[in-house]
Scaffold this motif. Structure first.
Motif, mmCIF file in Angstrom:
data_model
loop_
_atom_site.group_PDB
_atom_site.id
_atom_site.type_symbol
_atom_site.label_atom_id
_atom_site.label_comp_id
_atom_site.label_asym_id
_atom_site.label_seq_id
_atom_site.Cartn_x
_atom_site.Cartn_y
_atom_site.Cartn_z
ATOM 1 N N THR A 266 0.844 -1.182 0.000
ATOM 2 C CA THR A 266 0.000 0.000 0.000
ATOM 3 C C THR A 266 0.883 1.236 0.000
ATOM 4 O OG1 THR A 266 -1.956 1.015 0.999
ATOM 5 C CG2 THR A 266 -0.268 0.209 2.519
ATOM 6 N N GLY A 267 0.256 2.415 -0.010
ATOM 7 C CA GLY A 267 0.993 3.679 -0.056
ATOM 8 C C GLY A 267 0.224 4.694 -0.868
ATOM 9 N N SER A 268 0.603 5.963 -0.725
ATOM 10 C CA SER A 268 -0.100 7.029 -1.440
ATOM 11 C C SER A 268 0.257 7.064 -2.917
ATOM 12 C CB SER A 268 0.220 8.382 -0.801
ATOM 13 O OG SER A 268 -0.293 8.463 0.505
ATOM 14 N N VAL A 269 1.515 6.833 -3.222
ATOM 15 C CA VAL A 269 2.012 6.938 -4.596
ATOM 16 C C VAL A 269 2.826 5.702 -4.923
ATOM 17 C CG1 VAL A 269 3.385 8.313 -6.220
ATOM 18 C CG2 VAL A 269 2.155 9.457 -4.368
ATOM 19 N N GLY A 270 2.634 5.157 -6.109
ATOM 20 C CA GLY A 270 3.519 4.117 -6.611
ATOM 21 C C GLY A 270 3.238 2.711 -6.134
ATOM 22 N N LYS A 271 2.079 2.465 -5.527
ATOM 23 C CA LYS A 271 1.835 1.112 -5.033
ATOM 24 C C LYS A 271 1.641 0.112 -6.171
ATOM 25 C CE LYS A 271 -2.959 2.315 -3.832
ATOM 26 N NZ LYS A 271 -2.770 3.776 -3.956
ATOM 27 N N THR A 272 1.022 0.533 -7.272
ATOM 28 C CA THR A 272 0.865 -0.387 -8.402
ATOM 29 C C THR A 272 2.212 -0.708 -9.022
ATOM 30 O OG1 THR A 272 -1.367 0.404 -8.884
ATOM 31 C CG2 THR A 272 -0.217 -0.717 -10.661
ATOM 32 N N THR A 273 3.059 0.313 -9.196
ATOM 33 C CA THR A 273 4.397 0.085 -9.744
ATOM 34 C C THR A 273 5.200 -0.818 -8.818
ATOM 35 O OG1 THR A 273 4.352 2.224 -10.856
ATOM 36 C CG2 THR A 273 6.513 1.216 -10.526
ATOM 37 N N ALA A 274 5.106 -0.568 -7.503
ATOM 38 C CA ALA A 274 5.826 -1.412 -6.550
ATOM 39 C C ALA A 274 5.332 -2.849 -6.608
ATOM 40 C CB ALA A 274 5.672 -0.851 -5.139
ATOM 41 N N LYS A 275 4.006 -3.017 -6.673
ATOM 42 C CA LYS A 275 3.440 -4.366 -6.779
ATOM 43 C C LYS A 275 3.944 -5.075 -8.025
ATOM 44 C CE LYS A 275 -0.228 -4.612 -8.876
ATOM 45 N NZ LYS A 275 -0.675 -4.743 -10.278
ATOM 46 N N ASP A 276 3.940 -4.369 -9.164
ATOM 47 C CA ASP A 276 4.402 -4.973 -10.416
ATOM 48 C C ASP A 276 5.893 -5.316 -10.355
ATOM 49 O OD1 ASP A 276 1.911 -4.873 -11.635
ATOM 50 O OD2 ASP A 276 2.264 -2.937 -12.572
ATOM 51 N N MET A 277 6.694 -4.421 -9.749
ATOM 52 C CA MET A 277 8.135 -4.680 -9.660
ATOM 53 C C MET A 277 8.416 -5.846 -8.720
ATOM 54 S SD MET A 277 11.104 -3.611 -10.847
ATOM 55 C CE MET A 277 11.145 -1.848 -11.253
ATOM 56 N N VAL B 138 7.506 -4.819 -16.349
ATOM 57 C CA VAL B 138 6.638 -4.162 -17.334
ATOM 58 C C VAL B 138 5.543 -3.448 -16.552
ATOM 59 C CG1 VAL B 138 5.049 -4.473 -19.261
ATOM 60 C CG2 VAL B 138 7.087 -5.914 -19.083
ATOM 61 N N PRO B 139 5.378 -2.124 -16.729
ATOM 62 C CA PRO B 139 4.370 -1.408 -15.941
ATOM 63 C C PRO B 139 2.957 -1.766 -16.370
ATOM 64 C CG PRO B 139 5.317 0.053 -17.586
ATOM 65 C CD PRO B 139 6.105 -1.225 -17.639
ATOM 66 N N THR B 140 2.024 -1.642 -15.422
ATOM 67 C CA THR B 140 0.612 -1.775 -15.744
ATOM 68 C C THR B 140 0.230 -0.712 -16.762
ATOM 69 O OG1 THR B 140 0.032 -2.735 -13.604
ATOM 70 C CG2 THR B 140 -1.723 -1.562 -14.766
ATOM 71 N N ARG B 141 -0.699 -1.053 -17.651
ATOM 72 C CA ARG B 141 -1.123 -0.139 -18.706
ATOM 73 C C ARG B 141 -1.489 1.235 -18.148
ATOM 74 N NH1 ARG B 141 -6.226 0.788 -20.665
ATOM 75 N NH2 ARG B 141 -6.375 1.635 -22.767
ATOM 76 N N MET B 142 -1.047 2.284 -18.868
ATOM 77 C CA MET B 142 -1.285 3.687 -18.522
ATOM 78 C C MET B 142 -0.513 4.129 -17.286
ATOM 79 S SD MET B 142 -5.314 4.285 -19.509
ATOM 80 C CE MET B 142 -5.970 3.181 -18.280
ATOM 81 N N ARG B 143 0.520 3.357 -16.896
ATOM 82 C CA ARG B 143 1.394 3.736 -15.801
ATOM 83 C C ARG B 143 2.764 4.059 -16.401
ATOM 84 N NH1 ARG B 143 -1.259 3.822 -10.548
ATOM 85 N NH2 ARG B 143 -2.925 2.302 -10.653
ATOM 86 N N MET B 144 2.964 5.291 -16.778
ATOM 87 C CA MET B 144 4.192 5.747 -17.418
ATOM 88 C C MET B 144 4.622 4.811 -18.544
ATOM 89 S SD MET B 144 6.113 8.338 -17.623
ATOM 90 C CE MET B 144 5.860 9.354 -16.170
ATOM 91 N N ASN B 145 3.686 4.520 -19.416
ATOM 92 C CA ASN B 145 4.013 3.749 -20.613
ATOM 93 C C ASN B 145 4.683 4.676 -21.620
ATOM 94 O OD1 ASN B 145 0.954 2.083 -20.059
ATOM 95 N ND2 ASN B 145 2.945 1.140 -19.832
ATOM 96 N N ILE B 146 5.792 4.237 -22.163
ATOM 97 C CA ILE B 146 6.590 5.055 -23.078
ATOM 98 C C ILE B 146 6.266 4.631 -24.505
ATOM 99 C CG2 ILE B 146 8.924 5.778 -23.711
ATOM 100 C CD1 ILE B 146 9.755 4.731 -20.873
ATOM 101 N N ILE B 147 5.700 5.553 -25.280
ATOM 102 C CA ILE B 147 5.288 5.257 -26.651
ATOM 103 C C ILE B 147 6.158 6.077 -27.594
ATOM 104 C CG2 ILE B 147 3.372 5.283 -28.296
ATOM 105 C CD1 ILE B 147 1.498 5.380 -25.784
ATOM 106 N N HIS B 148 7.019 5.402 -28.346
ATOM 107 C CA HIS B 148 7.912 6.082 -29.277
ATOM 108 C C HIS B 148 7.255 6.177 -30.649
ATOM 109 C CE1 HIS B 148 11.198 6.126 -26.440
ATOM 110 N NE2 HIS B 148 11.059 4.830 -26.234
ATOM 111 N N ARG B 149 7.216 7.380 -31.206
ATOM 112 C CA ARG B 149 6.647 7.626 -32.516
ATOM 113 C C ARG B 149 7.735 8.142 -33.461
ATOM 114 N NH1 ARG B 149 2.832 4.943 -33.526
ATOM 115 N NH2 ARG B 149 1.748 6.448 -34.837
#
Length: 463
Positions: free
Chosen positions: A113-124, A317-328
């Motif tokens: 849990t946490g205010s910021v970054g819990k999904t990223t932490a869970k994924d990592m 790999v981050p969860t979708r829409m979590r700082m996904n980097i799209i190169h064009r």
């Protein structure tokens, strides 16, 4: 899900069988809560909310293939080929069934849990543990009093460890979730302003997040952000062992960014009780040292080697829409971070944008919700952050974002555009597209700015 029988279901939820059906050995291999997406032989649990009542869809769920259902009230008629289990509350029954099902598995559980970054932490953490174990982890936004039990019900004998994310927007919610899980390891990423409208102060947010700690199993481990002043104050004050992570001197798990390409990854030196090495993190932003350190601490707790930890970090790999980097094409990059937003996450994302290697940097930012009376000042603060970071252009979207736009103007951002809604912003976007530009798109979930990320993707050249 590991199959259960109707008799086991009755035991788990303290239910009463209604109607004519009496085969207690009927197998149940799945739980569904959406009558529109039923699976043959599943259990339908009709949930009740402020604006809906799943009991109205019991008939269609059974017609769609469910073997039976829970119900909080008796019905006018019962199909003889389906089972009906009466309970006091279908939500409590879902919780009880998940807790009973979890008790069948002698595997470790990690709660984040946490205010910021819990999904990223869970994924990592899941990525690192995945270098040795088969991991069940929370998917999407299944981190609340419905999603977490449903995740636990996915457990079967193939899983060796489980990583669960816990969200909240009021006191008592983490306590409710953690009491189901009783984790072996509890991780708190930080204390921020998310949900301050409901909780009233950071002190209450701190109290809410710390509801996790008493539920950590005896002999377990708390993994905490040592750079967060509130969490750092817990040193020596937790019932179970705690380790502290961050960039500060003297922490148990420490990392400092040493480089990166500004395009896809950063480098850091990671120092833990069992390793001291340069690690490549496949994501942008100095804040990414934190989920990596949390993952290293959890990995070492469960016996992973330094090579396994590094390999797991590289597979993140981050969860979708979590700082996904799209190169064009034309050196255009889209940083799609549209899943959610709060002031701390906004500042971290702006730092990533500031480090982008392109000539021009454009922030497309929308409202941050649940900030209450603090909202105007916190939005203005994000605008000021854009000025300090030397961002070239802001497109502010939404009612509250007007304060962000004013803060950016006051801080010297050279181009500031304001649109009251997403549709007006979409009409303005084409004039902001030019070669050698990085776009950051971010706002609270309700703003749905992923539509603007998609628009940018569709209106920029193929890479």
């Amino acid at each position: 899900m590991e199959t259960i029988t109707l008799d086991q279901l009755l035991q788990a939820v303290d239910g009463t069988l209604l109607g004519e059906f009496r085969d207690g050995q009927t197998p149940i291999a799945r739980v569904d809560t959406d009558s529109r997406n039923m699976h043959p032989g599943s259990l339908f649990i009709p949930l009740v909310g402020e604006r809906f009542d799943g009991h109205a869809y019991i008939a269609s769920a059974l017609e769609g293939g469910a073997a039976g259902c829970l119900t909080a009230r008796e019905r006018e008629s019962y199909r003889p080929d389906k089972f009906y289990v009466k309970v006091a509350s279908t939500q409590k029954a879902l919780r009880d069934l998940a807790a009973w099902h979890k008790s069948r598995f002698r595997i470790p559980f990690v709660a984040v849990t946490g205010s910021v970054g819990k999904t990223t932490a869970k994924d990592m953490i899941a990525a690192v543990l995945g270098s040795r174990y088969k991991v069940l982890k929370t998917q999407g936004n299944f981190n609340n009093n419905i999603g977490l039990p449903l995740t636990l019900l996915e457990l079967d004998r193939s899983y060796e460890i489980c990583v669960l994310e816990m969200g909240m927007d009021k006191l008592g919610e983490i306590d409710y979730l953690a009491d189901i899980v009783k984790p072996d390891v509890g991780v708190i990423t930080n204390i921020g302003d998310a949900h301050i409208e409901r909780l009233g102060s950071r002190e209450n947010i701190f109290r809410a997040k710390c509801e996790l700690l008493p539920h950590i199993q005896k002999g377990g481990l708390a993994v905490l952000n040592g750079d967060d002043a509130m969490l750092a104050a817990l040193r020596g004050g937790t019932a179970e062992q705690a380790v502290f992570c961050g960039a500060g001197e003297g922490l148990d798990y420490r990392a400092v960014q040493t480089g990166g390409d500004g395009v896809s990854h950063i480098h850091c030196r990671m120092i833990t009780p069992r390793m001291d090495r340069q690690v490549k993190i496949p994501a942008l932003g100095a804040h990414m040292i934190y989920p990596s350190l949390f993952a290293a601490a959890v990995g070492e707790r469960f016996g992973l080697t330094a090579d396994e930890i590094e390999s797991g970090i590289l597979s993140f790999v981050p969860t979708r829409m979590r700082m996904n980097i799209i190169h064009r094409g034309d050196r255009i990059t889209i940083l799609d971070d549209t899943y959610n937003a709060n002031p701390q996450a906004m500042r971290a994302a702006i730092s990533v944008l500031a480090d982008a290697p392109t000539r021009r940097k454009v922030a497309v930012l929308g409202d941050m919700f649940e900030l209450g009376p603090f909202a105007p000042a916190l939005h203005a603060g994000v605008g000021e952050c854009l000025g300090r970071a030397k961002i070239d252009c802001l497109l502010a979207v939404g009612e509250l974002a007007a304060h962000m736009a004013q803060g950016a103007r006051d801080a010297g951002v050279s181009q500031v555009y304001y649109c009251a809604d997403r549709e007006k912003a979409r009409d303005l976007l084409p004039q902001l597209i030019c070669p050698d530009t990085t776009f950051l798109v971010k706002a609270s979930r309700g703003m749905k700015l992923e539509a603007l990320s998609e628009f940018l993707k569709e209106h920029t050249p193929e890479p």
